[in-house]
Design an enzyme around this catalytic site. Sequence first.
Site, short mmCIF file in Angstrom:
data_model
loop_
_atom_site.label_atom_id
_atom_site.label_comp_id
_atom_site.label_asym_id
_atom_site.label_seq_id
_atom_site.Cartn_x
_atom_site.Cartn_y
_atom_site.Cartn_z
CG ASP A 64 -1.99 -1.09 1.16
OD1 ASP A 64 -1.91 -1.94 0.26
OD2 ASP A 64 -2.87 -1.12 2.04
CG ASP A 93 -6.58 0.23 1.11
OD1 ASP A 93 -6.96 -0.93 1.38
OD2 ASP A 93 -6.93 1.22 1.78
CG HIS A 142 -11.22 1.27 0.11
ND1 HIS A 142 -11.35 -0.01 0.59
CD2 HIS A 142 -10.25 1.86 0.88
CE1 HIS A 142 -10.51 -0.18 1.61
NE2 HIS A 142 -9.83 0.92 1.79
CG HIS A 161 -8.47 5.43 2.71
ND1 HIS A 161 -9.47 5.22 3.63
CD2 HIS A 161 -7.89 4.23 2.49
CE1 HIS A 161 -9.49 3.94 3.96
NE2 HIS A 161 -8.55 3.31 3.28
CE LYS A 183 -4.19 -4.11 1.18
NZ LYS A 183 -4.90 -3.06 1.94
CB CYS A 211 -2.25 -2.61 5.19
SG CYS A 211 -3.98 -2.08 5.04
#
Length: 205
Positions: free
Chosen positions: A8, A46, A48, A81, A106, A151
């Site tokens: 990340d 990351d 989202h 974020h 993820k 993470c």
Amino acid sequence: MKALLVVDVQNDFLPGGALAVSRGDEVVAVANAAMREFELVVATQDWHPADHGSFASRHPGRAPGETVRLGEVDQVLWPDHCVQGTPGAEFAPGLDTRRFAAVFRKGMDPSVDSYSGFFDNRRRGSTGLAGYLREKGVGEVFILGLATDYCVKRTALDARAEKFAARLLLEGCRGVELRAGDGERAVEEMRRAGVEVLLGAYAVH
Ligand code: VGL
Ligand code: ZN
């Protein structure tokens, strides 16, 4: 066979980002230098959706840093974020992404968060990372990135749970430190789980 996992290292976790990690930008140079020592480099990202359940903005009256139940597990709420396709979700400027053989994304399921590069926080959904590493003949993973207390920690603990030897390149990690000392406590927890903590960035063998 060993592999480097770059966790990340994304704009939103750098100073000035939506979920800024203090001195998070300093891991870029460490990551680039460490990558030179590895035949196989894998990154996590990351990633989202805009309505992710870990965002405080989805929980009226709640603020970042508070905890709610999400997907049957305790969930710390974060500022929005690493939203898919936004600049904040991109890898840090200067990070040598050309060395990434694969990127495991993820946190796409809005109903559960995914700190680990291996499994979601409910430990139900898998990214396929463990199978990928096994197929590549990897027995040992070296881990660095952001953030130490979320993470990076969960990725290292899952690496151990999946029976990989795991080593943390501490110089290449920085913590969110929601509470002072979280980073150090995370390192202790990783140690207790059998993660070898290496201080020197290039102390790879
Ligand atoms: C992370 C909080 C929320 C991390 C990702 O990369 O450590 N922390 N999402
Ligand atoms: Zn996230």
